[in-house]
Write a protein that holds these residues in place. Sequence first.
Motif, PDB file in Angstrom:
ATOM      1  N   UNK A  44       0.861  -1.186   0.000  1.00 12.86           N
ATOM      2  CA  UNK A  44       0.000   0.000   0.000  1.00 12.86           C
ATOM      3  C   UNK A  44       0.896   1.234   0.000  1.00 12.86           C
ATOM      4  N   UNK A  45       0.728   2.112  -0.985  1.00 16.48           N
ATOM      5  CA  UNK A  45       1.611   3.282  -1.060  1.00 16.48           C
ATOM      6  C   UNK A  45       0.931   4.582  -0.656  1.00 16.48           C
ATOM      7  N   UNK A  46      -0.332   4.497  -0.241  1.00 14.28           N
ATOM      8  CA  UNK A  46      -1.008   5.712   0.218  1.00 14.28           C
ATOM      9  C   UNK A  46      -2.100   5.378   1.203  1.00 14.28           C
ATOM     10  N   UNK A  47      -1.990   5.900   2.429  1.00 12.25           N
ATOM     11  CA  UNK A  47      -3.045   5.703   3.421  1.00 12.25           C
ATOM     12  C   UNK A  47      -2.608   4.896   4.630  1.00 12.25           C
ATOM     13  N   UNK A  48      -3.595   4.538   5.419  1.00 12.92           N
ATOM     14  CA  UNK A  48      -3.384   3.885   6.718  1.00 12.92           C
ATOM     15  C   UNK A  48      -2.909   2.452   6.531  1.00 12.92           C
ATOM     16  N   UNK A  49      -1.838   2.094   7.207  1.00 12.42           N
ATOM     17  CA  UNK A  49      -1.278   0.747   7.103  1.00 12.42           C
ATOM     18  C   UNK A  49      -1.671  -0.129   8.295  1.00 12.42           C
ATOM     19  N   UNK A  50      -2.208   0.507   9.341  1.00 14.40           N
ATOM     20  CA  UNK A  50      -2.553  -0.250  10.538  1.00 14.40           C
ATOM     21  C   UNK A  50      -1.695   0.184  11.715  1.00 14.40           C
ATOM     22  N   UNK A  51      -1.924  -0.459  12.851  1.00 12.03           N
ATOM     23  CA  UNK A  51      -1.202  -0.089  14.073  1.00 12.03           C
ATOM     24  C   UNK A  51      -0.797  -1.355  14.818  1.00 12.03           C
ATOM     25  N   UNK A  52       0.333  -1.274  15.503  1.00  8.21           N
ATOM     26  CA  UNK A  52       0.722  -2.345  16.409  1.00  8.21           C
ATOM     27  C   UNK A  52       1.562  -1.721  17.517  1.00  8.21           C
ATOM     28  N   UNK A  53       1.492  -2.286  18.716  1.00  8.03           N
ATOM     29  CA  UNK A  53       2.236  -1.790  19.879  1.00  8.03           C
ATOM     30  C   UNK A  53       2.145  -0.266  20.022  1.00  8.03           C
ATOM     31  N   UNK A  54       0.907   0.287  20.008  1.00 10.52           N
ATOM     32  CA  UNK A  54       0.677   1.725  20.209  1.00 10.52           C
ATOM     33  C   UNK A  54       1.278   2.614  19.129  1.00 10.52           C
ATOM     34  N   UNK A  55       1.606   2.050  17.982  1.00 11.00           N
ATOM     35  CA  UNK A  55       2.205   2.817  16.907  1.00 11.00           C
ATOM     36  C   UNK A  55       1.422   2.612  15.617  1.00 11.00           C
ATOM     37  N   UNK A  56       0.933   3.714  15.037  1.00 11.35           N
ATOM     38  CA  UNK A  56       0.209   3.644  13.768  1.00 11.35           C
ATOM     39  C   UNK A  56       1.162   4.010  12.640  1.00 11.35           C
ATOM     40  N   UNK A  57       0.924   3.430  11.463  1.00 17.36           N
ATOM     41  CA  UNK A  57       1.771   3.701  10.292  1.00 17.36           C
ATOM     42  C   UNK A  57       0.897   4.137   9.114  1.00 17.36           C
TER      43      UNK A  57
END
Length: 171
Positions: A44-57
């Motif tokens: 995915x090159x644009x937008x929300x990638x998800x979150x893990x361990x209190x960190x969103x990408x």
Amino acid sequence: EMTKYYIVEVKYCGPNRNDAKHVDLERYEIMTTPPRIIATGEVCTGGYLGASRNTARYAHGVYDSLSAAEYALQTGPLRYQRFRRDPLDDFPYNVLAVYRPGRLPPMSDEALDQWLEYSVDISADDTHMDLVRQAGALRYEVEEEGYSVTMERMLSALEGLRDKARRGLDD
């Protein structure tokens, strides 16, 4: 096959977001491997990638050169932020550059509290607006010292001092 460059924003999304120790988790990475959605593994090159361990990408585009990606950081949707480039001490091999929001490193909570003890005179009857006015001026002074502090963090520190002054009156 030409190398492509990808910008990924990393943002702390856990509790106590205004804590100085979390400010420095926020960064933009320029990478040579395409970002993937955490849940599915799809590119995915644009937008929300998800979150893990209190960190969103979040993915912010694909570029043909490192300089094009760096230029996009300075001129794209992020242009209103000032950045400082980080030394790449503990990042994976596919991360070529890391930028932190803010021109200056954040002042730690301890350092801010200590600095305020000596720099301000807060009284029990200061209003919220008094503190807001003072916070703006004090943030400027913190930058003069070579550090940054968010408005929220400065305000909460000043409110803490005012509450302490109010408790002092009750004793």
